[in-house]
Design an enzyme around this catalytic site. Structure first.
Site, PDB file in Angstrom:
ATOM      1  N   ASP A   1       0.862  -1.189   0.000  1.00 57.52           N
ATOM      2  CA  ASP A   1       0.000   0.000   0.000  1.00 57.52           C
ATOM      3  C   ASP A   1       0.897   1.237   0.000  1.00 57.52           C
ATOM      4  O   ASP A   1       2.005   1.201   0.532  1.00 57.52           O
ATOM      5  CB  ASP A   1      -0.890   0.017   1.249  1.00 57.52           C
TER       6      ASP A   1
ATOM      7  N   GLY B   1     -13.185   6.886  -2.084  1.00 59.86           N
ATOM      8  CA  GLY B   1     -13.899   7.141  -0.842  1.00 59.86           C
ATOM      9  C   GLY B   1     -15.387   7.125  -1.140  1.00 59.86           C
ATOM     10  O   GLY B   1     -15.810   6.660  -2.200  1.00 59.86           O
TER      11      GLY B   1
ATOM     12  N   ALA C   1     -19.854  -0.946  -8.546  1.00 61.92           N
ATOM     13  CA  ALA C   1     -21.180  -0.683  -9.104  1.00 61.92           C
ATOM     14  C   ALA C   1     -21.220   0.686  -9.779  1.00 61.92           C
ATOM     15  O   ALA C   1     -22.120   0.957 -10.578  1.00 61.92           O
ATOM     16  CB  ALA C   1     -22.221  -0.766  -8.002  1.00 61.92           C
ATOM     17  N   CYS C   2     -20.228   1.540  -9.468  1.00 62.26           N
ATOM     18  CA  CYS C   2     -20.165   2.857 -10.119  1.00 62.26           C
ATOM     19  C   CYS C   2     -19.812   2.733 -11.603  1.00 62.26           C
ATOM     20  O   CYS C   2     -19.857   3.718 -12.332  1.00 62.26           O
ATOM     21  CB  CYS C   2     -19.143   3.754  -9.427  1.00 62.26           C
TER      22      CYS C   2
ATOM     23  N   TYR D   1     -14.489   8.224 -11.216  1.00 59.82           N
ATOM     24  CA  TYR D   1     -14.299   6.911 -10.572  1.00 59.82           C
ATOM     25  C   TYR D   1     -14.871   5.744 -11.395  1.00 59.82           C
ATOM     26  O   TYR D   1     -14.204   4.722 -11.592  1.00 59.82           O
ATOM     27  CB  TYR D   1     -14.962   6.981  -9.194  1.00 59.82           C
TER      28      TYR D   1
ATOM     29  N   ASN E   1     -21.071  -1.189  -2.418  1.00 57.81           N
ATOM     30  CA  ASN E   1     -21.057  -0.622  -1.056  1.00 57.81           C
ATOM     31  C   ASN E   1     -20.673  -1.623   0.032  1.00 57.81           C
ATOM     32  O   ASN E   1     -21.541  -2.130   0.746  1.00 57.81           O
ATOM     33  CB  ASN E   1     -22.418  -0.020  -0.697  1.00 57.81           C
TER      34      ASN E   1
ATOM     35  N   LYS F   1     -17.924   6.175   3.897  1.00 59.70           N
ATOM     36  CA  LYS F   1     -19.175   5.995   3.160  1.00 59.70           C
ATOM     37  C   LYS F   1     -20.356   6.043   4.112  1.00 59.70           C
ATOM     38  O   LYS F   1     -20.175   6.055   5.342  1.00 59.70           O
ATOM     39  CB  LYS F   1     -19.124   4.656   2.441  1.00 59.70           C
TER      40      LYS F   1
ATOM     41  N   ARG G   1     -29.832   2.204  -1.637  1.00 58.02           N
ATOM     42  CA  ARG G   1     -28.616   1.436  -1.924  1.00 58.02           C
ATOM     43  C   ARG G   1     -28.769   0.047  -1.317  1.00 58.02           C
ATOM     44  O   ARG G   1     -29.604  -0.175  -0.436  1.00 58.02           O
ATOM     45  CB  ARG G   1     -27.378   2.080  -1.252  1.00 58.02           C
TER      46      ARG G   1
END
Ligand code: NAD
Length: 344
Positions: free
Chosen positions: A44, A89, A129-130, A159, A188, A202, A232
């Site tokens: 990371d 985010g 899902a975006c 995104y 999510n 979130k 959602r």
């Protein structure tokens, strides 16, 4: 239910997890460690003290994977690579920082090329899902999104497009170069060890924190982003890591994006009520209609995952939220007591 997964790798084969200093990557490192995998390399870009989870026995490296040389070094000797690294985010972040979101494409581009050159057996990409066509998400009573709904493409600005293009990289590395890739579209994900303050959190974590804060300060009010009617589905982290494992090790899912989420649709208003019940408090609500709120409605159609895996995420939202609330409550108390919490 005990699930048999044929992972096709040995317990000593190297598993590389990119983005392991974050929520899902860290949870995945812990998951494989608990299963007895002895060689896990977690990478990371955050400095090690800022990682959400550090798993004892897991090699942990701080490196920016948008740099080609770091990506090459990260995957050296790997049997499997999981790419969970992205600058991301909640809506507050992805609507405001589209360039940062788009730039995550560098991570996947370098990592998949490095993985291909290093001859890794399998490569996983965490999509979202975006990536779905936003025109299909204008109504809170949304029809659940099935995998084919990503095209014709009209993804979430920034995104969502990064996710869609990176998915395409994964698909073409398989079709043209024979690198086995697997792609999950997360809906999510929430749970303990996720982001809970600072601007990237979130809705589930943000609402828990606001309720805990209201109780603690005695200021019994809560501000809700949008009119609260937006809907959602939310998927608990334990279901997510198990789903990633299954998706990665299913031949029928090579280079085939699949939903990983629940189909338990809830409005933000009802989510607030749920968290109030968990916290045993009733708050005065106000609505910030100018705040980012994303699409009007979004749900996961799980027909495909049930068909291929005979499984879907099943943790009831109420159970997962109770665990998340308890974890954030502890974090909040620790922080207040002057202890360092993971996101400080
Ligand atoms: P997170 O922000 O907690 O973790 C992402 C990690 O990636 C962070 O620790 C960050 O430091 C790291 N990272 C970013 N850029 C990097 C770089 N250049 N080099 C190395 N590391 C880098 O987010 P998360 O919730 O754990 O998400 C993991 C993945 O799942 C991401 O790809 C995200 O887009 C995807 N996803 C998450 C959700 C969700 O609800 N959490 C939903 C859809 C998709």
């Amino acid at each position: 239910m005990s699930i048999q997964i044929d992972r096709k790798i040995g317990k000593d084969d190297l598993i590389v997890i990119a983005g392991a200093g974050g929520f899902i990557g860290g949870s995945l490192a812990r998951y494989f460690h608990n299963l007895g995998y002895t060689r896990i390399r977690a990478v990371d870009r955050k400095p090690l003290p800022e990682w959400y989870q550090r798993v004892p026995g897991v090699e942990s490296i701080s490196a920016d994977l948008s740099e080609k040389e770091n990506a090459v070094r990260a995957v050296e000797g790997a049997a499997e690579v999981y790419n969970l690294a992205a600058d991301m985010g909640g809506m507050g972040f992805i609507e405001r920082f589209r360039v940062e979101c788009l730039r995550s494409i560098l991570v996947n581009t370098h990592l998949i090329e490095a993985a291909y050159r290093a001859g890794v057996q399998r490569y996983f990409f965490s999509s979202s899902a975006c990536a779905y066509n936003t025109d299909l998400q204008k109504d809170p009573n949304v029809r659940a999104l099935k995998e084919s709904d990503a095209y014709p493409a009209m993804a979430e600005r920034g995104y969502g497009w990064e996710k869609l293009v990176s998915e395409m990289f994964c698909q073409e590395y398989w079709h043209e170069r024979g690198l086995e890739t697997h792609i999950a579209r997360f809906h999510n994900i929430y749970g303990p060890n996720g982001t809970w303050f600072g601007g990237r959190e979130k809705a589930p974590a943000a609402i828990c924190r606001k309720v805990i804060e209201a109780k603690d300060t005695g200021n019994l009010k809560i501000e809700i982003w949008g009119d609260g009617a937006q809907t959602r589905s939310f998927c608990f982290i334990d279901d997510c890591v198990l789903g990633v494992d299954m998706i990665m090790h299913t031949d029928a899912l090579i280079a085939t994006p699949i939903n990983l989420g629940t189909s338990e649709l809830i409005s933000i208003t009802d989510l607030v009520t749920m968290v109030e019940e968990i916290g045993g408090v009733k708050l005065e609500r106000s609505h910030n209609l100018d705040a980012p709120k994303g699409v009007a409605g979004r749900n996961s159609d799980n027909t495909f995952i049930k068909q291929v895996l005979g499984w879907e995420p099943s943790t009831p939202l109420r159970d997962g939220m109770a665990k998340t609330y308890a974890w954030i409550e502890q974090q909040y108390a620790d922080r207040k007591a002057g202890k360092r919490v993971v996101q400080d």
